[in-house]
Motif scaffolding. Structure first.
Motif, PDB file in Angstrom:
ATOM      1  N   LEU A 171      13.893   0.894  -3.054  1.00  0.00           N
ATOM      2  CA  LEU A 171      13.152   0.831  -4.310  1.00  0.00           C
ATOM      3  C   LEU A 171      12.237   1.789  -4.448  1.00  0.00           C
ATOM      4  CD1 LEU A 171      12.323  -2.175  -5.310  1.00  0.00           C
ATOM      5  CD2 LEU A 171      11.115  -2.751  -3.626  1.00  0.00           C
ATOM      6  N   GLN A 172      12.299   1.885  -5.997  1.00  0.00           N
ATOM      7  CA  GLN A 172      11.380   3.385  -6.219  1.00  0.00           C
ATOM      8  C   GLN A 172      10.382   2.733  -7.420  1.00  0.00           C
ATOM      9  OE1 GLN A 172      11.450   6.034  -4.568  1.00  0.00           O
ATOM     10  NE2 GLN A 172      12.821   6.177  -3.663  1.00  0.00           N
ATOM     11  N   ILE A 173       8.846   3.110  -7.433  1.00  0.00           N
ATOM     12  CA  ILE A 173       7.866   3.139  -8.473  1.00  0.00           C
ATOM     13  C   ILE A 173       8.118   3.164  -9.564  1.00  0.00           C
ATOM     14  CG2 ILE A 173       5.582   3.077  -8.824  1.00  0.00           C
ATOM     15  CD1 ILE A 173       4.645   3.791  -5.873  1.00  0.00           C
ATOM     16  N   ASN A 174       8.572   2.439 -10.474  1.00  0.00           N
ATOM     17  CA  ASN A 174       8.389   2.180 -12.283  1.00  0.00           C
ATOM     18  C   ASN A 174       7.530   3.171 -12.490  1.00  0.00           C
ATOM     19  OD1 ASN A 174       9.905   2.689 -14.662  1.00  0.00           O
ATOM     20  ND2 ASN A 174      10.361   0.359 -14.551  1.00  0.00           N
ATOM     21  N   LYS A 175       7.386   4.456 -12.844  1.00  0.00           N
ATOM     22  CA  LYS A 175       6.560   4.667 -14.457  1.00  0.00           C
ATOM     23  C   LYS A 175       6.232   5.338 -15.025  1.00  0.00           C
ATOM     24  CE  LYS A 175       4.992   7.386 -10.174  1.00  0.00           C
ATOM     25  NZ  LYS A 175       4.789   9.222  -8.916  1.00  0.00           N
ATOM     26  N   THR A 176       8.205   4.625 -16.084  1.00  0.00           N
ATOM     27  CA  THR A 176       8.226   4.680 -17.263  1.00  0.00           C
ATOM     28  C   THR A 176       7.735   3.648 -18.292  1.00  0.00           C
ATOM     29  OG1 THR A 176      10.701   4.546 -16.556  1.00  0.00           O
ATOM     30  CG2 THR A 176      10.212   4.445 -18.839  1.00  0.00           C
ATOM     31  N   PRO A 177       7.338   4.516 -19.301  1.00  0.00           N
ATOM     32  CA  PRO A 177       6.168   3.493 -20.080  1.00  0.00           C
ATOM     33  C   PRO A 177       6.514   2.106 -20.602  1.00  0.00           C
ATOM     34  CG  PRO A 177       5.953   6.199 -20.588  1.00  0.00           C
ATOM     35  CD  PRO A 177       7.329   5.888 -19.678  1.00  0.00           C
ATOM     36  N   LEU A 178       6.493   1.154 -21.396  1.00  0.00           N
ATOM     37  CA  LEU A 178       6.680  -0.168 -21.420  1.00  0.00           C
ATOM     38  C   LEU A 178       6.985   0.324 -22.870  1.00  0.00           C
ATOM     39  CD1 LEU A 178       4.376  -2.432 -19.501  1.00  0.00           C
ATOM     40  CD2 LEU A 178       7.128  -2.275 -19.259  1.00  0.00           C
ATOM     41  N   PRO A 179       7.819  -0.658 -23.820  1.00  0.00           N
ATOM     42  CA  PRO A 179       7.634  -0.084 -25.466  1.00  0.00           C
ATOM     43  C   PRO A 179       6.559  -0.494 -25.876  1.00  0.00           C
ATOM     44  CG  PRO A 179       9.968  -1.635 -24.195  1.00  0.00           C
ATOM     45  CD  PRO A 179       8.570  -1.652 -23.169  1.00  0.00           C
ATOM     46  N   LYS A 180       5.820   1.002 -26.452  1.00  0.00           N
ATOM     47  CA  LYS A 180       4.780   0.109 -27.864  1.00  0.00           C
ATOM     48  C   LYS A 180       3.454   0.355 -26.978  1.00  0.00           C
ATOM     49  CE  LYS A 180       7.355  -2.391 -31.035  1.00  0.00           C
ATOM     50  NZ  LYS A 180       6.810  -3.869 -31.674  1.00  0.00           N
ATOM     51  N   LEU A 181       3.775   0.327 -25.303  1.00  0.00           N
ATOM     52  CA  LEU A 181       2.833   0.776 -24.465  1.00  0.00           C
ATOM     53  C   LEU A 181       2.507   2.244 -24.184  1.00  0.00           C
ATOM     54  CD1 LEU A 181       2.549  -2.719 -22.140  1.00  0.00           C
ATOM     55  CD2 LEU A 181       0.663  -2.016 -24.363  1.00  0.00           C
ATOM     56  N   GLU A 182       1.439   2.680 -23.757  1.00  0.00           N
ATOM     57  CA  GLU A 182       1.331   3.990 -22.501  1.00  0.00           C
ATOM     58  C   GLU A 182       1.561   3.354 -21.557  1.00  0.00           C
ATOM     59  OE1 GLU A 182      -2.461   5.698 -24.246  1.00  0.00           O
ATOM     60  OE2 GLU A 182      -1.778   6.097 -26.050  1.00  0.00           O
ATOM     61  N   LYS A 183       1.259   2.278 -20.937  1.00  0.00           N
ATOM     62  CA  LYS A 183       0.871   2.126 -19.478  1.00  0.00           C
ATOM     63  C   LYS A 183       2.591   1.503 -18.777  1.00  0.00           C
ATOM     64  CE  LYS A 183      -4.079   0.178 -18.708  1.00  0.00           C
ATOM     65  NZ  LYS A 183      -3.881   1.402 -18.845  1.00  0.00           N
ATOM     66  N   SER A 184       2.866   2.245 -17.907  1.00  0.00           N
ATOM     67  CA  SER A 184       4.086   1.788 -17.003  1.00  0.00           C
ATOM     68  C   SER A 184       3.615   0.333 -16.648  1.00  0.00           C
ATOM     69  CB  SER A 184       4.426   2.756 -16.114  1.00  0.00           C
ATOM     70  OG  SER A 184       3.843   2.289 -14.895  1.00  0.00           O
ATOM     71  N   GLU A 185       5.111  -0.054 -16.016  1.00  0.00           N
ATOM     72  CA  GLU A 185       4.937  -1.426 -15.738  1.00  0.00           C
ATOM     73  C   GLU A 185       3.885  -0.881 -14.099  1.00  0.00           C
ATOM     74  OE1 GLU A 185       8.373  -3.210 -14.235  1.00  0.00           O
ATOM     75  OE2 GLU A 185       9.156  -3.181 -15.917  1.00  0.00           O
ATOM     76  N   ALA A 186       3.988  -0.355 -13.230  1.00  0.00           N
ATOM     77  CA  ALA A 186       3.395   0.568 -12.275  1.00  0.00           C
ATOM     78  C   ALA A 186       1.876   0.316 -12.464  1.00  0.00           C
ATOM     79  CB  ALA A 186       3.678   1.418 -10.986  1.00  0.00           C
ATOM     80  N   ASP A 187       1.722   0.505 -13.469  1.00  0.00           N
ATOM     81  CA  ASP A 187       0.299   1.106 -13.898  1.00  0.00           C
ATOM     82  C   ASP A 187      -0.389  -0.524 -14.271  1.00  0.00           C
ATOM     83  OD1 ASP A 187       0.077   3.527 -14.131  1.00  0.00           O
ATOM     84  OD2 ASP A 187       0.706   4.102 -16.043  1.00  0.00           O
ATOM     85  N   ILE A 188       0.451  -1.162 -15.018  1.00  0.00           N
ATOM     86  CA  ILE A 188      -0.830  -2.671 -15.193  1.00  0.00           C
ATOM     87  C   ILE A 188      -0.261  -3.476 -13.725  1.00  0.00           C
ATOM     88  CG2 ILE A 188       0.791  -4.624 -16.046  1.00  0.00           C
ATOM     89  CD1 ILE A 188      -0.083  -2.917 -18.046  1.00  0.00           C
ATOM     90  N   VAL A 189       0.333  -3.197 -12.939  1.00  0.00           N
ATOM     91  CA  VAL A 189       0.163  -3.826 -11.804  1.00  0.00           C
ATOM     92  C   VAL A 189      -1.292  -3.523 -10.888  1.00  0.00           C
ATOM     93  CG1 VAL A 189       1.229  -3.853  -9.166  1.00  0.00           C
ATOM     94  CG2 VAL A 189       2.865  -4.668 -10.799  1.00  0.00           C
ATOM     95  N   TYR A 190      -1.466  -2.303 -10.839  1.00  0.00           N
ATOM     96  CA  TYR A 190      -2.654  -1.524 -10.605  1.00  0.00           C
ATOM     97  C   TYR A 190      -3.610  -1.665 -11.523  1.00  0.00           C
ATOM     98  CZ  TYR A 190      -5.709   1.905  -8.268  1.00  0.00           C
ATOM     99  OH  TYR A 190      -7.018   2.447  -8.216  1.00  0.00           O
ATOM    100  N   MET A 191      -3.579  -2.098 -12.434  1.00  0.00           N
ATOM    101  CA  MET A 191      -4.990  -2.659 -13.647  1.00  0.00           C
ATOM    102  C   MET A 191      -5.265  -3.885 -12.861  1.00  0.00           C
ATOM    103  SD  MET A 191      -4.689  -3.037 -17.305  1.00  0.00           S
ATOM    104  CE  MET A 191      -3.566  -4.783 -17.393  1.00  0.00           C
ATOM    105  N   MET A 192      -3.975  -5.052 -12.605  1.00  0.00           N
ATOM    106  CA  MET A 192      -4.293  -6.314 -12.402  1.00  0.00           C
ATOM    107  C   MET A 192      -4.947  -6.461 -10.254  1.00  0.00           C
ATOM    108  SD  MET A 192      -0.962  -8.387 -12.167  1.00  0.00           S
ATOM    109  CE  MET A 192       0.561  -7.874 -13.821  1.00  0.00           C
ATOM    110  N   TYR A 193      -4.920  -5.051 -10.235  1.00  0.00           N
ATOM    111  CA  TYR A 193      -5.310  -5.118  -8.693  1.00  0.00           C
ATOM    112  C   TYR A 193      -6.723  -5.082  -8.718  1.00  0.00           C
ATOM    113  CZ  TYR A 193      -0.812  -6.697  -5.777  1.00  0.00           C
ATOM    114  OH  TYR A 193      -0.465  -7.095  -4.946  1.00  0.00           O
ATOM    115  N   HIS A 194      -6.809  -3.636  -9.146  1.00  0.00           N
ATOM    116  CA  HIS A 194      -7.755  -3.873 -10.038  1.00  0.00           C
ATOM    117  C   HIS A 194      -9.032  -4.353 -10.552  1.00  0.00           C
ATOM    118  CE1 HIS A 194     -10.952  -0.620 -10.439  1.00  0.00           C
ATOM    119  NE2 HIS A 194     -11.539  -0.618 -12.159  1.00  0.00           N
TER     120      HIS A 194
END
Length: 537
Positions: A171-194
């Protein structure tokens, strides 16, 4: 001789390696060599042998053709007996069903004849061997999976949002930007927790934000479908608060995964470390915030709610909650019980049309019903006790535990009888026909005893439930009778209501020609007595 061929492999992996083609080719050559007329071929590609023959696509077609006399055959060929099934029960059921239509089973690699008593005895032994082999394979697979899990490998299942599995299976952290977004899945998860842990946002607010940002869910991103009944359909693609909460509670995001906890079987839970997206401190903050933002937050403006958690909607089955409506500058605020299907996030997609119920009116209605309930011990309370006593008197089996114990010992003795029969056969003191007859007789007797045991256990549990209900009813009513006539606090009233009422159902009655609907209130008590009231508004 007319024959049909049945082939099966158990996994998609075997299917890709072409092992089913090997079975089919072997069957064609075998029928030519023995001058058999091969009528038709049936196959199940990538189907588990634990399924009954009729529950597989190829097996179901085979049985249908036989029953409808679309084919006429004397024998069904299989590469090995375990192609019919991977458990003794499945194999013997398949052979029995085929035998009902005059079709014998012939293994191309094992020497037996299912049409003779000695052959059927050998079939039983081979089926047991197949069963043992399957259990051994499963045990080896578990041990292998556990070894890989301890090394940290991801062993199938849906990959958590924010991660991917690399070529080596880790298992690895997914840092690839999502389509039409500058954030990756990992960024979205961190944003939820924050947002939840640091800013105190609710899961509902975060879900609303993600939808407004057009963040794709896992199902949309991976083009996956969900199963609805027998079909797979696309999801709506919306983030819901329940999905946000499940991510927040997932320990994987703080670097700890527990392998095996979702298994239905009793197996070892393996704790292993994985790459963390958030710190353990932020994870704890977010979890604690979510715990404080539960569904009863709708009721935060009105702390005194006697019926909290008891009311449910008769239309959609969801819970009712107390909501505060501001009447304006000169009007006092009003409280109503409202279905969560009208005010929750589900209302955006499937709004419930149930009637709101005035809070004060419903609480008073329920309390007065309880007072009436307690003030009539002869007509109500004694009737409950009388009914429970009747059920109690009907419990005729006073020595149930002793008799159930004797029955279990008798069933265990039947297994020893089987072993004795097999010992006699090995010593050549009895014939295969005798073995088949005796084993069938023992199995029939054992089955009859098992059915009797299950029936007695169910009756014993039912009788015990009756005793518990009677004891509970008498104890609760005796305590409540002492309290009911006193000046009670809010907490005491609430305890009395929750100890007597199992639930309150609000049924919305549509009245033709009138704008206002009526509400029928169904009060269900824990002692199986119910009352119905209809509002006048």
């Amino acid at each position: 001789m007319n024959v049909i061929l049945y082939a099966r492999v158990s996994t998609d992996d075997q299917s890709e390696r072409g092992t089913i083609e090997g079975q089919l080719e072997f069957g064609k050559k075998y029928s030519e060599l023995h001058q058999m007329n091969l009528v038709k071929i049936y196959q199940d590609d990538g189907i588990s042998g634990t399924l009954e023959l009729g529950d597989r696509n190829g097996g179901a077609e085979l049985l249908s053709d036989i029953k409808n006399q679309k084919i006429h055959a004397d024998v069904i060929l299989v590469y090995k007996l375990d192609r019919l099934g991977r458990s003794a029960r499945v194999i013997l059921n398949a052979i029995h069903e085929l035998d009902q239509h005059g079709i014998k089973v012939k293994s191309m690699t094992e020497d037996f004849d299912s049409g003779s008593p000695s052959g059927r005895f050998l079939v039983t032994m081979l089926a047991a061997v197949a069963d043992l082999e399957r259990e051994t394979i499963i045990e080896r697979m578990w041990h292998g999976a556990n070894r890989a899990a301890r090394k940290g490998k991801w062993l199938g299942g849906i990959v958590p949002y924010g991660y991917y599995v690399d070529e080596e299976g880790y298992l690895q952290i997914n840092k690839t930007p999502l389509p039409k977004l500058e954030k990756s899945e990992a960024d979205i998860v961190y944003m939820m927790y924050h947002l939840i842990g640091e800013k105190g946002h609710s899961a509902r607010e975060v879900a609303k934000l993600l939808n407004s940002m057009a963040v794709p869910t896992s199902y949309i991103k991976d083009n996956r479908k969900v199963k609805r009944g027998k079909r797979k359909v696309k999801t709506s693609g919306y983030w819901r608060s329940s999905r946000v909460r499940s991510i927040i509670y997932n320990t994987t995001y703080k670097g700890m995964h527990y392998y095996g906890k979702r298994s239905n079987k009793n197996r070892e839970i393996i704790e292993r470390q994985v790459p963390a997206i958030v710190s353990p401190e932020l994870w704890e903050k977010a979890v604690n915030t979510i715990k404080n933002h539960n569904l009863s937050s709708y009721e935060s403006r009105d702390e005194k709610n006697l019926l909290r958690g008891l009311i449910k909607c008769g239309m959609c089955g969801r819970k009712y909650y107390a909501l505060y409506y501001n009447g304006g500058k000169e009007k006092p605020p009003k409280y109503y019980f409202v279905c969560s299907g009208k005010v929750g996030e589900s209302s955006v997609y499937d709004k419930c049309r149930s009637k709101n119920v005035p809070k004060v009116w419903l609480e008073e209605l329920v309390w007065q019903d309880i007072v009436k309930f307690m003030d009539k011990p002869k007509s109500v309370i004694q009737e409950i006790v009388r009914e429970l006593n009747i059920e109690k008197e009907n419990s005729t089996n006073k020595n149930a535990d002793l008799e159930i114990g004797i029955l279990k010992n008798t069933i265990e003795a039947k297994e020893n009888e089987k072993q004795s029969i097999l010992d006699l056969f090995r010593k050549k003191l009895i014939t295969p026909e005798d073995v088949e007859f005796q084993l069938k007789k023992i199995n029939d007797e054992k089955q009859e005893l098992l059915e009797k045991l299950h029936r007695w256990q169910a009756e014993n549990k039912q009788n015990q439930d009756v005793k518990n209900r009677l004891s509970s009813a008498e104890k609760v009513l005796q305590e409540l009778r002492k309290k009911i006539n006193k000046d009670l606090s809010y907490r005491e009233k609430r305890e009395i209501i929750h100890s007597l009422v199992s639930d309150i159902v609000v049924h919305t009655i549509k009245t033709p020609g009138k704008k206002r609907d009526k509400a029928n209130i169904q009060i269900n008590y824990v002692f199986s007595i119910g009352q119905n009231y209809t509002d006048t508004d």
